[in-house]
Design a protein around this motif. Structure first.
Motif, short mmCIF file in Angstrom:
data_model
loop_
_atom_site.label_atom_id
_atom_site.label_comp_id
_atom_site.label_asym_id
_atom_site.label_seq_id
_atom_site.Cartn_x
_atom_site.Cartn_y
_atom_site.Cartn_z
N ARG A 73 41.29 -14.81 53.14
CA ARG A 73 42.20 -14.39 52.08
C ARG A 73 41.42 -13.64 51.00
NH1 ARG A 73 40.87 -19.62 51.19
NH2 ARG A 73 40.50 -20.23 49.03
N GLU A 74 42.14 -12.82 50.28
CA GLU A 74 41.52 -11.92 49.30
C GLU A 74 40.66 -12.69 48.32
OE1 GLU A 74 40.41 -8.73 47.16
OE2 GLU A 74 41.49 -10.29 46.06
N THR A 75 41.08 -13.94 48.01
CA THR A 75 40.35 -14.70 46.99
C THR A 75 39.04 -15.29 47.52
OG1 THR A 75 41.74 -16.55 47.58
CG2 THR A 75 42.35 -15.32 45.61
N ARG A 76 38.80 -15.19 48.82
CA ARG A 76 37.53 -15.70 49.32
C ARG A 76 36.43 -14.72 48.90
NH1 ARG A 76 34.76 -15.10 54.60
NH2 ARG A 76 33.09 -16.59 54.47
N LEU A 77 35.46 -15.25 48.16
CA LEU A 77 34.42 -14.36 47.62
C LEU A 77 33.06 -14.75 48.17
CD1 LEU A 77 35.51 -14.25 43.85
CD2 LEU A 77 35.76 -12.42 45.56
N ALA A 78 32.24 -13.76 48.42
CA ALA A 78 30.85 -14.03 48.76
C ALA A 78 30.15 -14.56 47.52
CB ALA A 78 30.17 -12.74 49.23
N GLN A 192 35.06 -7.21 46.48
CA GLN A 192 33.60 -7.05 46.56
C GLN A 192 33.17 -5.95 47.53
OE1 GLN A 192 32.89 -11.23 47.51
NE2 GLN A 192 31.61 -11.41 45.69
N THR A 193 34.13 -5.18 48.01
CA THR A 193 33.77 -4.05 48.88
C THR A 193 33.54 -2.83 48.00
OG1 THR A 193 34.95 -4.97 50.77
CG2 THR A 193 34.54 -2.59 50.79
N LEU A 194 32.27 -2.41 47.91
CA LEU A 194 31.88 -1.38 46.94
C LEU A 194 31.36 -0.13 47.62
CD1 LEU A 194 29.79 -3.44 44.31
CD2 LEU A 194 32.27 -3.21 44.46
N LEU A 195 31.59 1.00 46.94
CA LEU A 195 30.89 2.25 47.25
C LEU A 195 29.69 2.27 46.30
CD1 LEU A 195 33.97 4.67 47.35
CD2 LEU A 195 32.81 3.57 49.29
N PRO A 217 29.95 -7.75 51.24
CA PRO A 217 29.08 -8.91 51.49
C PRO A 217 29.72 -10.05 52.28
CG PRO A 217 29.78 -8.87 49.19
CD PRO A 217 30.26 -7.59 49.81
N LEU A 218 30.99 -9.98 52.62
CA LEU A 218 31.55 -10.98 53.53
C LEU A 218 31.28 -10.60 54.98
CD1 LEU A 218 34.97 -11.93 51.89
CD2 LEU A 218 32.89 -13.31 52.00
N LYS A 219 30.61 -9.47 55.17
CA LYS A 219 30.28 -9.02 56.53
C LYS A 219 28.78 -8.81 56.67
CE LYS A 219 34.80 -7.06 57.36
NZ LYS A 219 35.25 -8.03 58.38
N TYR A 220 28.34 -8.80 57.91
CA TYR A 220 26.92 -8.58 58.20
C TYR A 220 26.49 -7.16 57.82
CZ TYR A 220 26.43 -13.02 60.59
OH TYR A 220 26.36 -14.36 60.87
N GLY A 221 25.17 -6.99 57.73
CA GLY A 221 24.57 -5.71 57.34
C GLY A 221 25.05 -4.53 58.16
N ILE A 222 25.35 -4.76 59.42
CA ILE A 222 25.78 -3.64 60.28
C ILE A 222 26.97 -2.87 59.72
CG2 ILE A 222 24.81 -4.34 62.50
CD1 ILE A 222 27.31 -5.79 63.20
N LYS A 223 27.80 -3.55 58.90
CA LYS A 223 28.97 -2.88 58.31
C LYS A 223 28.62 -2.11 57.03
CE LYS A 223 32.42 -4.37 61.05
NZ LYS A 223 33.25 -3.48 61.89
N HIS A 224 27.40 -2.31 56.50
CA HIS A 224 27.03 -1.71 55.21
C HIS A 224 26.56 -0.27 55.41
CE1 HIS A 224 27.26 -5.92 54.23
NE2 HIS A 224 26.84 -5.76 53.00
N LEU A 225 27.45 0.56 55.83
CA LEU A 225 27.11 1.93 56.22
C LEU A 225 26.37 2.70 55.13
CD1 LEU A 225 29.03 4.34 58.38
CD2 LEU A 225 28.49 5.12 56.08
#
Ligand SMILES: Nc1nc2c(c(=O)[nH]1)N[C@H]1C(S)=C(S)[C@@H](COP(=O)(O)O)O[C@H]1N2
Ligand SMILES: [Mo]
Length: 253
Positions: A73-78, A192-195, A217-225
């Protein structure tokens, strides 16, 4: 990921991801087994359903969806950390960074759901509210580093430029389209999804993704394009560089 040919799938992180995937599958399996046991598969499949899915089966699928969207859910934060704990990660992964990039001519190209393309400069991104965030960058290879990132929220960029739409997915690519990442809508719009254009208080270096990279940051580094060149909205789940090489498409943790 320095080496595409031998992804290290046996790290703890990868094993954990696989275990999570299996337990989700097992949950779906038991849910169906329970229904079939109670009522019989014949009854189950003969019930009217929406979108080709029989009614009772659809309820199980909806239950599973509720469980996973409660988890995501949206409120889940790293977790965030003190800035004093931030260090610089190793440069990991150079796909899509093969050629020289001229920051002066760089543009972020966004293809909207209607197929129209708009272009943005780094100054356009810098004008958006600046978010500082100290989070853990976790690589699927089994290491992690706390990093102080700064940049604009992807959701702010999209809403302030009237780019929002109901497309369920986004495809992000490097300018040469050699590295690409698929994101579901909820993850893309997460707060927390940032450019990002800064790492640890300094402009991004080319090797870390200058002029602009994704951080989620809720995803692994591979998604940090790194070196983001384009964003497109898609109706179908888009391609993803590491999913094509055997990793989990979502790569959440
Ligand atoms: N363009 C591009 N972005 C990329 C990669 C890559 O190979 N190419 N590798 C990813 C991986 S696997 C990781 S762990 C992070 C590492 O970021 P860093 O090099 O800034 O530490 O970048 C991600 N972004
Ligand atoms: Mo990684």
């Amino acid at each position: 990921m320095e080496n595409a040919e031998t992804p290290k799938k046996s790290t703890d992180a990868a094993v954990e991801a696989e275990a999570a995937r299996r337990s989700r599958r097992a949950f779906i399996g038991w849910g169906l087994a329970g229904l079939a046991g109670l009522s019989g598969w014949g009854w189950l499949v003969s019930r009217p359903g929406e979108g080709g899915v029989p009614g009772p089966l659809r309820r199980v699928l909806e239950l599973n969806e509720k469980v996973s969207s409660a988890y995501f859910r949206e409120t889940r934060l790293a977790p965030e950390f003190a800035r004093s704990r931030a260090t610089t990660p190793r440069v990991n992964g150079k796909y899509g960074l093969e050629d020289e990039l001229d920051p002066a001519t760089w543009r972020l190209r966004v293809q909207n759901a209607d197929g129209q393309t708009r272009e943005f400069t780094l100054a356009d991104i810098r004008r958006l509210p600046k978010i500082d965030m100290v989070t853990e960058l976790k690589c699927i290879e089994g290491w992690s580093v706390i990093v102080h990132w700064a940049g604009a929220r992807l959701v702010d960029f999209l809403t302030q430029n009237q780019l929002t739409n109901s497309a369920p997915y986004l495809l992000l690519q490097t300018p040469n389209e050699k590295y690409y990442v698929g994101l579901d809508r909820k993850s893309a719009l997460h707060s927390q999804t940032l450019l990002c254009y800064e790492m640890n208080g300094r402009p991004l270096t080319p090797a870390h993704g200058a002029p602009l990279r994704l951080v989620t940051p809720l995803k692994y580094g591979i998604k940090h394009l790194k070196r983001l060149g384009s964003i497109a909205f898609t109706q179908e789940r888009p391609k993803d560089f590491w999913a094509e090489r055997g990793y989990d498409w979502d790569s959440g943790h």
